[in-house]
Design an enzyme around this catalytic site. Structure first.
Site, PDB file in Angstrom:
ATOM      1  N   HIS A  13       8.394   6.045   6.145  1.00 11.87           N
ATOM      2  CA  HIS A  13       7.151   5.706   5.589  1.00 11.87           C
ATOM      3  C   HIS A  13       6.771   4.290   5.441  1.00 11.87           C
ATOM      4  CE1 HIS A  13       8.764   4.208   1.819  1.00 11.87           C
ATOM      5  NE2 HIS A  13       9.734   5.289   1.831  1.00 11.87           N
ATOM      6  N   CYS A  30      15.323   5.881   2.158  1.00 14.05           N
ATOM      7  CA  CYS A  30      14.380   5.840   2.924  1.00 14.05           C
ATOM      8  C   CYS A  30      14.283   4.745   3.896  1.00 14.05           C
ATOM      9  CB  CYS A  30      12.881   5.905   2.197  1.00 14.05           C
ATOM     10  SG  CYS A  30      12.833   7.430   1.172  1.00 14.05           S
TER      11      CYS A  30
END
Length: 135
Positions: A13, A30
């Site tokens: 992201h 992440c």
């Protein structure tokens, strides 16, 4: 973009802190990218694409209760093949893996800690490779 692994869900992201990209290990798993790059990746890569993440020269970290990840899953798979771990290799270091590690340590006359340090990891992998070579 979501990444599903047995021990959790992670994402690729963008970020509202672009100055952190590539400079800080602030993520909990992440992959943080500049927003423009994340959008380009999203527009380019088809849903369902297999993702392989490679980190070169990653230092070994002792594995213990509460840890998660592919390194934990690798130990579970090896101990399963060696007859010590009897559950599904989830990538989560829980009591079932701790008990398996303790049994392996006892059977190999190693100080019992329930943790996997580098030398124990190497021994487990050596015995696993030997077992694979012998069927």
């Amino acid at each position: 973009m979501g990444l599903n692994v047995p021990w959790g869900q992670y994402g690729i992201h963008g970020t509202k802190y672009p100055w952190c990209v590539g400079k800080q290990n602030a993520s909990h798993g992440c992959i943080r990218m500049h927003n423009k790059s994340a959008k380009e990746l999203y527009d380019t890569i088809p849903h369902g694409t297999t993702v392989t993440i490679v980190q070169k020269n990653r230092p070994f970290k002792e594995l213990k209760s509460g840890d998660v990840g592919s390194d934990v899953q690798k130990v579970q798979k090896a101990l399963k093949k060696l007859g010590y771990f009897h559950d599904w290799p989830s990538g989560k270091f829980q009591d079932n893996l701790k008990k398996s590690v303790i049994k392996f340590q006892k059977d190999n006359n190693i100080k019992v800690t329930g943790k996997v340090n580098k030398s124990l990891y190497n021994l487990i992998m050596k015995k696993y490779e030997e077992k694979l070579g012998n069927g």
